[in-house]
Design an enzyme around this catalytic site. Structure first.
Site, PDB file in Angstrom:
ATOM      1  N   GLY A 193     -25.409  13.241 -11.071  1.00  0.00           N
ATOM      2  CA  GLY A 193     -24.866  11.902 -11.314  1.00  0.00           C
ATOM      3  C   GLY A 193     -25.522  10.808 -10.486  1.00  0.00           C
ATOM      4  N   ASP A 194     -26.353  11.169  -9.487  1.00  0.00           N
ATOM      5  CA  ASP A 194     -27.005  10.145  -8.657  1.00  0.00           C
ATOM      6  C   ASP A 194     -28.153   9.474  -9.417  1.00  0.00           C
ATOM      7  N   ARG A 200     -28.123  15.426  -6.135  1.00  0.00           N
ATOM      8  CA  ARG A 200     -26.690  15.489  -6.442  1.00  0.00           C
ATOM      9  C   ARG A 200     -26.485  15.018  -7.886  1.00  0.00           C
ATOM     10  N   SER A 230     -16.724  -2.545  -9.209  1.00  0.00           N
ATOM     11  CA  SER A 230     -17.755  -1.749  -8.550  1.00  0.00           C
ATOM     12  C   SER A 230     -19.055  -1.828  -9.332  1.00  0.00           C
ATOM     13  N   LYS A 243     -12.764   1.249 -13.878  1.00  0.00           N
ATOM     14  CA  LYS A 243     -13.096  -0.111 -13.419  1.00  0.00           C
ATOM     15  C   LYS A 243     -13.504  -0.985 -14.603  1.00  0.00           C
ATOM     16  N   ASN A 270      -4.255   6.946   0.941  1.00  0.00           N
ATOM     17  CA  ASN A 270      -5.579   7.197   1.533  1.00  0.00           C
ATOM     18  C   ASN A 270      -5.807   6.310   2.752  1.00  0.00           C
ATOM     19  N   LYS A 320     -10.811   6.142  -5.557  1.00  0.00           N
ATOM     20  CA  LYS A 320     -12.219   5.699  -5.579  1.00  0.00           C
ATOM     21  C   LYS A 320     -13.258   6.803  -5.501  1.00  0.00           C
ATOM     22  N   ASN A 337     -22.686  -0.980  -2.010  1.00  0.00           N
ATOM     23  CA  ASN A 337     -22.281   0.121  -1.104  1.00  0.00           C
ATOM     24  C   ASN A 337     -21.765  -0.431   0.230  1.00  0.00           C
ATOM     25  N   ASP A 387       0.860  -1.186   0.000  1.00  0.00           N
ATOM     26  CA  ASP A 387       0.000   0.000   0.000  1.00  0.00           C
ATOM     27  C   ASP A 387       0.894   1.234   0.000  1.00  0.00           C
ATOM     28  N   LEU A 411     -22.545   8.384   2.275  1.00  0.00           N
ATOM     29  CA  LEU A 411     -23.616   8.641   3.235  1.00  0.00           C
ATOM     30  C   LEU A 411     -23.279   8.226   4.676  1.00  0.00           C
ATOM     31  N   TYR A 430     -14.088   7.455 -12.875  1.00  0.00           N
ATOM     32  CA  TYR A 430     -13.765   6.369 -11.937  1.00  0.00           C
ATOM     33  C   TYR A 430     -14.383   5.053 -12.410  1.00  0.00           C
TER      34      TYR A 430
HETATM   35  P1  NAD Z   1      -9.489   3.010   0.409  1.00  0.00           P
HETATM   36  O1  NAD Z   1      -9.076   4.291  -0.206  1.00  0.00           O
HETATM   37  O2  NAD Z   1      -9.782   2.985   1.858  1.00  0.00           O
HETATM   38  O3  NAD Z   1      -8.409   1.876   0.096  1.00  0.00           O
HETATM   39  C1  NAD Z   1      -7.611   1.884  -1.071  1.00  0.00           C
HETATM   40  C2  NAD Z   1      -6.169   1.690  -0.634  1.00  0.00           C
HETATM   41  O4  NAD Z   1      -5.333   1.705  -1.804  1.00  0.00           O
HETATM   42  C3  NAD Z   1      -5.672   2.810   0.282  1.00  0.00           C
HETATM   43  O5  NAD Z   1      -5.065   2.224   1.410  1.00  0.00           O
HETATM   44  C4  NAD Z   1      -4.663   3.572  -0.564  1.00  0.00           C
HETATM   45  O6  NAD Z   1      -3.630   4.117   0.208  1.00  0.00           O
HETATM   46  C5  NAD Z   1      -4.175   2.482  -1.517  1.00  0.00           C
HETATM   47  N1  NAD Z   1      -3.678   2.963  -2.810  1.00  0.00           N
HETATM   48  C6  NAD Z   1      -4.262   3.846  -3.659  1.00  0.00           C
HETATM   49  N2  NAD Z   1      -3.517   4.000  -4.763  1.00  0.00           N
HETATM   50  C7  NAD Z   1      -2.448   3.173  -4.616  1.00  0.00           C
HETATM   51  C8  NAD Z   1      -1.314   2.871  -5.423  1.00  0.00           C
HETATM   52  N3  NAD Z   1      -1.127   3.466  -6.604  1.00  0.00           N
HETATM   53  N4  NAD Z   1      -0.396   1.977  -4.966  1.00  0.00           N
HETATM   54  C9  NAD Z   1      -0.567   1.387  -3.752  1.00  0.00           C
HETATM   55  N5  NAD Z   1      -1.613   1.641  -2.956  1.00  0.00           N
HETATM   56  C10 NAD Z   1      -2.544   2.519  -3.376  1.00  0.00           C
HETATM   57  O7  NAD Z   1     -10.749   2.480  -0.428  1.00  0.00           O
HETATM   58  P2  NAD Z   1     -11.717   1.259  -0.142  1.00  0.00           P
HETATM   59  O8  NAD Z   1     -13.065   1.811   0.126  1.00  0.00           O
HETATM   60  O9  NAD Z   1     -11.102   0.330   0.819  1.00  0.00           O
HETATM   61  O10 NAD Z   1     -11.760   0.625  -1.595  1.00  0.00           O
HETATM   62  C11 NAD Z   1     -10.922  -0.444  -1.969  1.00  0.00           C
HETATM   63  C12 NAD Z   1     -11.212  -0.811  -3.411  1.00  0.00           C
HETATM   64  O11 NAD Z   1     -12.586  -1.133  -3.553  1.00  0.00           O
HETATM   65  C13 NAD Z   1     -10.926   0.304  -4.406  1.00  0.00           C
HETATM   66  O12 NAD Z   1     -10.352  -0.257  -5.562  1.00  0.00           O
HETATM   67  C14 NAD Z   1     -12.300   0.861  -4.718  1.00  0.00           C
HETATM   68  O13 NAD Z   1     -12.367   1.412  -6.006  1.00  0.00           O
HETATM   69  C15 NAD Z   1     -13.156  -0.386  -4.611  1.00  0.00           C
HETATM   70  N6  NAD Z   1     -14.552  -0.092  -4.292  1.00  0.00           N
HETATM   71  C16 NAD Z   1     -14.841   0.631  -3.166  1.00  0.00           C
HETATM   72  C17 NAD Z   1     -16.181   0.932  -2.888  1.00  0.00           C
HETATM   73  C18 NAD Z   1     -16.535   1.769  -1.689  1.00  0.00           C
HETATM   74  O14 NAD Z   1     -17.634   2.316  -1.658  1.00  0.00           O
HETATM   75  N7  NAD Z   1     -15.680   1.885  -0.678  1.00  0.00           N
HETATM   76  C19 NAD Z   1     -17.204   0.464  -3.730  1.00  0.00           C
HETATM   77  C20 NAD Z   1     -16.856  -0.279  -4.853  1.00  0.00           C
HETATM   78  C21 NAD Z   1     -15.519  -0.557  -5.121  1.00  0.00           C
HETATM   79  C1  WQD Z   2     -25.741   6.992  -1.233  1.00  0.00           C
HETATM   80  C2  WQD Z   2     -27.062   7.770  -1.203  1.00  0.00           C
HETATM   81  C3  WQD Z   2     -26.885   9.993  -2.117  1.00  0.00           C
HETATM   82  C4  WQD Z   2     -24.248  11.601   0.965  1.00  0.00           C
HETATM   83  C5  WQD Z   2     -20.733   5.761  -4.329  1.00  0.00           C
HETATM   84  C6  WQD Z   2     -20.018   5.646  -5.641  1.00  0.00           C
HETATM   85  C7  WQD Z   2     -19.956   4.215  -6.073  1.00  0.00           C
HETATM   86  C8  WQD Z   2     -19.392   3.316  -4.984  1.00  0.00           C
HETATM   87  C9  WQD Z   2     -20.040   3.546  -3.663  1.00  0.00           C
HETATM   88  C10 WQD Z   2     -17.038   2.949  -5.396  1.00  0.00           C
HETATM   89  C11 WQD Z   2     -27.315   8.569  -2.492  1.00  0.00           C
HETATM   90  C12 WQD Z   2     -27.233  10.045  -0.645  1.00  0.00           C
HETATM   91  C13 WQD Z   2     -25.048  10.759   0.221  1.00  0.00           C
HETATM   92  C14 WQD Z   2     -24.838  12.707   1.604  1.00  0.00           C
HETATM   93  C15 WQD Z   2     -26.973  12.036   0.748  1.00  0.00           C
HETATM   94  N1  WQD Z   2     -17.997   3.553  -4.782  1.00  0.00           N
HETATM   95  N2  WQD Z   2     -26.385  10.971   0.121  1.00  0.00           N
HETATM   96  N3  WQD Z   2     -26.186  12.888   1.474  1.00  0.00           N
HETATM   97  O1  WQD Z   2     -23.364   7.443  -4.654  1.00  0.00           O
HETATM   98  O2  WQD Z   2     -24.483   5.207  -4.167  1.00  0.00           O
HETATM   99  O3  WQD Z   2     -22.059   5.294  -4.490  1.00  0.00           O
HETATM  100  O4  WQD Z   2     -20.067   4.956  -3.351  1.00  0.00           O
HETATM  101  O5  WQD Z   2     -17.083   2.162  -6.280  1.00  0.00           O
HETATM  102  O6  WQD Z   2     -19.194   4.176  -7.234  1.00  0.00           O
HETATM  103  O7  WQD Z   2     -20.723   6.422  -6.595  1.00  0.00           O
HETATM  104  O8  WQD Z   2     -22.992   6.241  -2.432  1.00  0.00           O
HETATM  105  O9  WQD Z   2     -22.873   6.924  -0.084  1.00  0.00           O
HETATM  106  O10 WQD Z   2     -22.332   8.626  -1.871  1.00  0.00           O
HETATM  107  O11 WQD Z   2     -24.692   7.875  -1.596  1.00  0.00           O
HETATM  108  O12 WQD Z   2     -28.184  12.257   0.650  1.00  0.00           O
HETATM  109  O13 WQD Z   2     -24.161  13.513   2.259  1.00  0.00           O
HETATM  110  O14 WQD Z   2     -26.977   8.741  -0.157  1.00  0.00           O
HETATM  111  O15 WQD Z   2     -27.546  11.000  -2.822  1.00  0.00           O
HETATM  112  O16 WQD Z   2     -28.698   8.536  -2.729  1.00  0.00           O
HETATM  113  P1  WQD Z   2     -23.314   6.116  -4.013  1.00  0.00           P
HETATM  114  P2  WQD Z   2     -23.138   7.448  -1.445  1.00  0.00           P
END
Ligand code: NAD
Ligand code: WQD
Length: 350
Positions: free
Chosen positions: A297-298, A295, A129, A157, A40, A89, A183, A36, A204, A153
């Site tokens: 894009g939602d 918002r 995702s 993916k 972040n 992300k 989510n 890592d 959220l 983003y």
């Molecule tokens: P996060 O930011 O907490 O974790 C990502 C980790 O990757 C961090 O520790 C960051 O320091 C590290 N990182 C980023 N770029 C890097 C690089 N170039 N080299 C090495 N390390 C690097 O995010 P998360 O929520 O734990 O998400 C993990 C994965 O899941 C991501 O790929 C994200 O796109 C995917 N994902 C997350 C969500 C979500 O809502 N959290 C939803 C769908 C997919």
């Molecule tokens: C959820 C709901 C908002 C914040 C995002 C990424 C998606 C994935 C997961 C990585 C929506 C509402 C939110 C706030 C609100 N990530 N909301 N007030 O948008 O479904 O997904 O995270 O892959 O790619 O787009 O999640 O938690 O931002 O929103 O009303 O302050 O909550 O409008 O309806 P989302 P979110």
């Protein structure tokens, strides 16, 4: 069922989901090396992971874009499979600096799989995702739904998924799982590991938790005029511990050469107001809110058809919305400043 690999490289393992994946792997008896760049995250998450599991892991502070370093880790640690979570992300941020997303996510994954090819490590679980689906044409979303992400983003993916398919097409030895998360929310039940967003949370649950603890005055609800039961957005919230167990199931079931693409969701849609009410009940605190414009894009509603995950991986989520909120709250209460000030055993670095 495939014999479990002995040493798993977890890229992005210090992050929110990665730390929970490390716990699942260590608890299952696997050995773990985390790579890592901490862009972040905080290494303290891994100290806590080790404390929870009573086992140690290896940490390498490095970047997935550095192919030689990855090669060295794969070979020197005897890695047999990779779970790849590292990447950027934030949807809004990806509109502002798309090239960073292509560089970290797409180029980073290219470097990673190139290194894996060189080291002859050809088992990979990738964090995709549900955002690859874009605007739902029907619900629930199954894996055959058309793919049309609406932001940079999401497009990174999708490009990665396609690249991994091409890789499998070129060489029968690859076994790859693309896991499409919905989510992820919640935290480990110990309250020691959870999501620690830097700055103002985009998502959220972290925002709601910061309102409940008094760090922010009120929640802005982005729109209450959607075509949903209460007018607010509906999402498929999944407990991060269930999500993590899905990675273990994917590793266990990667027996066929080729790509397996699977939704990781609960199949249940919950609205923003459902979350507010459930969080208030779990925390005993009030979550004041105001309704604002939608918002950009939602979408109105987005939730998974999790059938294929059950059929292929034998996996399904088991934790309720109440538990997601209770665990998220415990984490927030015990760690108002995230990982800052952590005082647990130091992680072994090499
Ligand atoms: P996060 O930011 O907490 O974790 C990502 C980790 O990757 C961090 O520790 C960051 O320091 C590290 N990182 C980023 N770029 C890097 C690089 N170039 N080299 C090495 N390390 C690097 O995010 P998360 O929520 O734990 O998400 C993990 C994965 O899941 C991501 O790929 C994200 O796109 C995917 N994902 C997350 C969500 C979500 O809502 N959290 C939803 C769908 C997919
Ligand atoms: C959820 C709901 C908002 C914040 C995002 C990424 C998606 C994935 C997961 C990585 C929506 C509402 C939110 C706030 C609100 N990530 N909301 N007030 O948008 O479904 O997904 O995270 O892959 O790619 O787009 O999640 O938690 O931002 O929103 O009303 O302050 O909550 O409008 O309806 P989302 P979110």
């Amino acid at each position: 069922m495939r014999k479990l690999s002995e040493m798993v490289l977890v890229t992005g393992g210090a992050g929110y989901i990665g730390a929970h994946v490390c716990i699942a792997l260590l608890d299952a008896g696997l050995d773990v090396v985390v790579l890592d760049n901490l862009s972040n995250s905080n290494k303290a998450s891994l100290e806590r992971v080790q404390s929870i599991c009573g086992r140690s892991l290896v940490f390498r502070h490095a970047d997935i874009r550095h192919e030689e370093v990855i090669c060295d880790v794969l070979r020197s640690c005897g890695v047999t499979a990779v779970i790849h979570l590292a990447g950027l992300k934030a949807v809004g941020d990806s509109n502002v600096r798309p090239l960073s997303y292509y560089e970290n996510n797409v180029l980073g994954t290219m470097r990673l799989v190139s290194a894996m090819k060189r080291a002859n490590v050809k088992t990979l679980v990738f964090s995709s995702s549900a955002t690859v689906y874009g605007i739902p044409k029907y619900l629930p979303l199954d894996e055959n739904h058309p793919l049309c992400p609406t932001n940079p983003y999401g497009r990174t993916k999708l490009v990665i998924e396609e690249m991994l398919k091409d890789l499998c097409g070129s060489d029968d030895d690859w076994r790859i799982a693309n896991l499409r998360y919905f989510n992820p929310v919640g935290a480990h039940e110990s309250g020691l590991v959870g999501e620690a967003p830097l700055g103002v949370p985009n998502n959220l649950l972290p925002f709601v938790a910061q309102v409940a603890i008094g760090r922010r005055e009120k929640l802005q609800i982005w729109g209450n005029d959607y075509d949903t039961p209460d007018g607010t957005g509906v999402r498929d919230f999944i407990h991060v511990v269930d999500l993590a167990s899905g990675h273990l199931s994917a590793l266990r079931h990667l027996r066929q050469p080729g790509v397996l693409t699977v939704n990781l969701g609960t199949g249940n849609g919950s609205s923003v107001l459902d979350i507010v009410r459930t969080f208030e009940a779990a925390s005993g605190r009030s979550v004041p809110y105001e309704v604002r414009e939608r918002r950009a894009g939602d979408v109105a509603a987005c939730y998974a058809d999790p059938t294929f995950a059950m059929e292929t991986l034998g996996w399904k989520s088991i934790r309720s919305l109440e538990q997601m909120c209770a665990d998220h709250w415990r984490w927030q209460l015990q760690n108002p400043d995230g990982y800052l000030g952590s005082e647990l055993p130091k992680v072994r670095e090499r």
